[in-house]
Design a protein around this motif. Sequence first.
Motif, mmCIF file in Angstrom:
data_model
loop_
_atom_site.group_PDB
_atom_site.id
_atom_site.type_symbol
_atom_site.label_atom_id
_atom_site.label_comp_id
_atom_site.label_asym_id
_atom_site.label_seq_id
_atom_site.Cartn_x
_atom_site.Cartn_y
_atom_site.Cartn_z
ATOM 1 N N GLU A 1 30.692 53.630 20.924
ATOM 2 C CA GLU A 1 30.348 52.834 19.744
ATOM 3 C C GLU A 1 30.094 51.395 20.155
ATOM 4 O O GLU A 1 30.903 50.784 20.843
ATOM 5 C CB GLU A 1 31.479 52.895 18.721
ATOM 6 N N ARG B 1 26.397 55.090 18.858
ATOM 7 C CA ARG B 1 26.688 54.671 17.482
ATOM 8 C C ARG B 1 26.829 53.158 17.437
ATOM 9 O O ARG B 1 27.341 52.553 18.371
ATOM 10 C CB ARG B 1 27.971 55.320 16.975
ATOM 11 N N SER C 1 25.051 58.825 10.878
ATOM 12 C CA SER C 1 26.039 57.851 11.357
ATOM 13 C C SER C 1 27.329 57.886 10.560
ATOM 14 O O SER C 1 28.245 57.119 10.831
ATOM 15 C CB SER C 1 25.457 56.443 11.314
ATOM 16 N N SER D 1 26.000 50.440 9.823
ATOM 17 C CA SER D 1 26.340 51.564 10.676
ATOM 18 C C SER D 1 25.075 52.349 10.976
ATOM 19 O O SER D 1 24.223 52.538 10.102
ATOM 20 C CB SER D 1 27.359 52.461 9.948
ATOM 21 N N ALA E 1 23.430 55.536 14.012
ATOM 22 C CA ALA E 1 23.631 56.392 15.179
ATOM 23 C C ALA E 1 22.273 56.887 15.636
ATOM 24 O O ALA E 1 21.387 57.155 14.815
ATOM 25 C CB ALA E 1 24.549 57.555 14.842
#
Length: 156
Positions: free
Chosen positions: A57, A76, A102, A112, A114
């Motif tokens: 992340e 992410r 995500s 956020s 991904a």
Amino acid sequence: MRRSTHTRIIALTALALLLAGCGTQSGGDAGGSGTVSPSPTTSPSRSPRDCATAKAELGAADTGDTYCLTPGETVRVSLDGTTRKPWAPVKADGSGLEATNSGIVLQPGDASAAYKAVSPGTVQLTSSRPMCPSDPARVSCDGLQEWAVTVVVTKE
């Protein structure tokens, strides 16, 4: 007459200090104190040797970095913002990544995203947020805190 001039000078000085204070916010996740770094200057033509293996992340502290992925890996992005200083949605510019689920953004102001690596290429992930909280009762500034990460998708 002299009192009105004195009041104007004080008001202008206070305004200048208030506006200058907007530029001293930190580049951290929650906007602590410190100084602002210049916008990152990353080059999408960096070789894979110049990049680190992507973390599970990425956050605000990773701005300006370059990460490598191989096809099938996922990265992410989680940027912690606030209601008054929200992050813009993460944008991907380039080829090699495909947006994937995500999850749910639980806090207002967070961003956020991904991405799954699908083919060799280079992608610039970016977002930004206001440096000064938006508050209609106060003086505002136009400063933005920028976030950018380069992701290089290499052959397996």
